[in-house]
Write an enzyme that holds these catalytic residues in place. Structure first.
Site, short mmCIF file in Angstrom:
data_model
loop_
_atom_site.label_atom_id
_atom_site.label_comp_id
_atom_site.label_asym_id
_atom_site.label_seq_id
_atom_site.Cartn_x
_atom_site.Cartn_y
_atom_site.Cartn_z
N GLU A 218 3.60 -13.10 -1.57
CA GLU A 218 4.32 -12.03 -2.27
C GLU A 218 5.75 -12.45 -2.62
OE1 GLU A 218 4.24 -8.14 -0.40
OE2 GLU A 218 5.61 -7.31 -1.90
N ASP B 189 -0.06 -0.98 4.13
CA ASP B 189 0.90 -0.06 4.75
C ASP B 189 1.87 0.48 3.69
OD1 ASP B 189 2.40 -2.35 4.36
OD2 ASP B 189 3.23 -2.43 6.38
O1 KIV Z 1 0.85 -2.87 1.75
C1 KIV Z 1 0.63 -3.44 0.67
O2 KIV Z 1 0.44 -2.81 -0.37
C2 KIV Z 1 0.61 -4.90 0.66
C3 KIV Z 1 0.42 -5.57 -0.65
C4 KIV Z 1 1.70 -5.58 -1.38
C5 KIV Z 1 -0.14 -6.94 -0.53
O3 KIV Z 1 0.77 -5.50 1.67
#
Ligand code: KIV
Length: 296
Positions: free
Chosen positions: A200, A62
């Site tokens: 994260e 997202d």
């Molecule tokens: O939306 C995204 O790019 C993510 C990554 C940071 C894992 O969720």
């Protein structure tokens, strides 16, 4: 749990080169010592390049909101926007596993909504799995998705959809109680049935403790060297994003600068009359151009 025997920085076994990567294969990665490579992808041409280059998982994140659609956060991203881009990525992927990221309010409003929206990623988007943000509070939801045959990737630590609760994009798990809570979140999600877990924005020691506590693969982004795989946002990796990339992101190219230089040259060539040249122009025989039929 045994982590890859080679240790951080050492090459691991190479990934299979034929066939599609499956959820059970990904789930088994820690046992085989295979490090998972995941990147975000939002469009067909980029996804083709990443797939051929050997990326294991294409995450239609997202982060589409910040990186492609010009939103300030991921919060405004809709299901329709996510599905539009997931379809493009799925059309490109021949080998990589495609994972669709559940956007804000597509799953927080209840299990029924969550199952319906997650199912759309598989049914309409061509994805093989979905990712949801959040810790042990999501355990029941994960079970409901599995009941509907939808594989789930978890995501804990700095979860961007919680930006306002966190008071900004802050590294999580710095305090001992927070670190313990993250380990408990990971264990609860594993019990609920997630096949992998994105970690994260957390200290390396916490990423390591979680990776030791669970048997499923952990995929880190700013979570240190001891995860079973790593994920980056594609735009950070190639230098296509705005502003300074985060501390954990390694920039392998400066594509944004390359594009800017190319477009500047085009602007100069058009204004200076150097484009198009004769070689870049269609022509017909001179007689026709002069309006003669060529018949006698
Ligand atoms: O939306 C995204 O790019 C993510 C990554 C940071 C894992 O969720």
């Amino acid at each position: 749990m045994t982590r890859p025997p080679e240790g951080p920085g050492q090459p691991g076994p190479s990934v299979p080169t034929v066939g599609r990567i499956t959820v059970p294969e990904l789930r088994a990665a820690p046992e085989s010592g295979r490090r998972i490579v995941m990147l975000t992808a939002y469009d067909y041409p980029t996804a083709r390049i990443l797939d051929v280059a050997g990326v294991d998982v294409l995450l239609v994140g997202d982060s589409l909101g910040n990186n492609v659609l010009g939103y300030e956060s991921t919060l405004p991203v809709t299901m329709d926007e996510m599905l539009h881009h997931t379809r493009a990525v799925s059309r490109a992927a021949r080998r990589a596993l495609v994972v669709g990221d559940m956007p804000y309010l597509s799953f927080q409003t209840g299990r029924r909504d969550a199952v319906r929206n997650a199912g759309r990623f598989l049914k309409e988007g061509g994805a093989a799995a979905v990712k949801i943000e959040g810790g042990r509070r999501r355990a029941g939801l994960v079970e409901a998705l599995l009941d509907a045959e939808i594989p789930v990737m978890g995501h804990i630590g700095l979860t961007p959809q919680s930006v306002h609760l966190m008071g900004g994009y802050r590294v999580q798990g710095k305090r001992i109680d927070q670190a313990r809570a993250l380990v408990e979140d990971a264990v609860a999600l594993e019990r609920a049935g997630v096949f992998s877990l994105v970690l994260e924005g957390m200290p390396e020691s916490v990423g390591r403790a979680i990776s030791d506590a669970v048997a499923i693969p952990t995929i880190g982004i700013g979570a240190g060297r001891f995860c079973d795989g790593q994920v980056l946002v594609f735009h950070d990796l190639v230098g296509l994003g705005e502003g300074t990339p985060p501390k954990f992101a390694r920039r392998y190219a400066r594509i944004g600068d390359e594009i800017a230089a190319a477009v500047h040259r085009f602007v100069d060539d058009v204004r200076g009359g150097a484009f198009p040249s004769e070689a870049e122009t269609y022509s017909v025989p001179e007689a026709i151009a002069a309006g003669k039929s060529g018949r006698t």
